[in-house]
Design a protein around this motif. Structure first.
Motif, PDB file in Angstrom:
ATOM      1  N   PHE A  59     -24.809 -24.568  32.905  1.00 35.61           N
ATOM      2  CA  PHE A  59     -25.703 -25.356  32.071  1.00 35.61           C
ATOM      3  C   PHE A  59     -25.928 -26.698  32.755  1.00 35.61           C
ATOM      4  N   TYR A  60     -27.153 -27.189  32.683  1.00 36.37           N
ATOM      5  CA  TYR A  60     -27.490 -28.466  33.303  1.00 36.37           C
ATOM      6  C   TYR A  60     -28.435 -29.224  32.380  1.00 36.37           C
ATOM      7  N   GLU A 100     -20.675 -26.613  32.214  1.00 37.15           N
ATOM      8  CA  GLU A 100     -21.702 -27.640  32.385  1.00 37.15           C
ATOM      9  C   GLU A 100     -21.470 -28.357  33.713  1.00 37.15           C
ATOM     10  N   TRP A 116     -31.667 -29.041  27.980  1.00 32.85           N
ATOM     11  CA  TRP A 116     -30.708 -28.120  28.572  1.00 32.85           C
ATOM     12  C   TRP A 116     -31.441 -26.990  29.272  1.00 32.85           C
ATOM     13  N   LYS A 129     -27.047 -23.144  23.091  1.00 35.75           N
ATOM     14  CA  LYS A 129     -26.573 -24.402  23.668  1.00 35.75           C
ATOM     15  C   LYS A 129     -27.482 -25.552  23.254  1.00 35.75           C
TER      16      LYS A 129
END
Length: 219
Positions: A70-71, A48, A161, A35
């Motif tokens: 995902f952040y 996300e 990420w 990612k």
């Protein structure tokens, strides 16, 4: 080609009976690293989200069990220095618990590939919020992994990420054991011997309360 009934909002929706349960190494190497480097993912299965705009009980993808997201968070260089870090949420904040722990890749000679930070969700404003049972294991790439990128922009970026595993803390083992023994005691008829019936239940239970730490937080 993906079957339409197994797709939802552009992500793979696992069919009944299947579970997404990656190891820490797989989560960091196969998903987070890909990612961050904009490589194709093994499967479009981790959405996300913006943790700042959500509460843990409002997270998408249904209720119950572990959830992965995902952040894009502030990079470590942009975060406040100190032993405890906070990340804002809609009606509270996530507070770090202890130090980051290394994630090693056994397939690469136990190379350091990432870091794991355990966090607990508090309702209210920091630092006086009320603690909840929501736990987050947040995984980030190690500097060694970032250096492998073909571009140095990842190191200089103010964002990075991370991949998050979020779940509700399990009830203490002591409570589960007591409930199980209580049900068993009511289901099994009492024998004529009082001594034999009383020996089915032991009172020698540990008084240790469940603590939230890096090891017990993992499901």
């Amino acid at each position: 080609m993906e079957r339409k009934e197994f797709m939802q909002h552009g992500l793979v929706r696992l069919p009944p009976g299947f579970r997404f349960h990656p190891t820490e190494e797989e989560l960091v190497v196969q998903y987070l690293r890909r990612k961050a480097f904009s490589f194709p993912l093994p499967a479009a299965i981790i959405p996300e989200i913006d943790l700042r705009k959500l509460n843990p009980w409002d997270l998408p993808c249904g209720s119950g069990g572990e959830k992965y997201f995902f952040y894009l968070r502030e990079s470590k260089s942009e975060q406040k220095k100190g032993r405890v870090s906070y990340q804002k949420a809609k009606l509270g904040y996530w507070k770090s618990l202890g130090k980051e722990k290394p994630v090693l890749a056994s397939s690469h000679g136990n190379e350091l590939v990432g870091l794991k930070q355990v966090m607990v969700f508090y309702r209210g404003k920091s630092p006086h919020g009320s603690k909840t049972d929501w736990i987050m294991n947040q995984y980030s790439l190690s500097n060694n992994e970032l250096l492998k990128s073909s571009t140095q922009s990842l190191l200089a970026s103010s964002k990075e990420w991370v991949v998050c595993q979020i779940f509700v803390k399990r009830r203490s083992m002591k409570l589960r054991v007591r409930n199980s023994r209580h049900e068993e005691n009511h289901q099994i008829p009492a024998t004529s011997s009082s001594s034999s019936s009383s020996s089915c239940i032991t009172e020698d239970l540990s008084d240790d309360e469940e603590s939230v730490n890096g090891e017990e937080a993992m499901s």
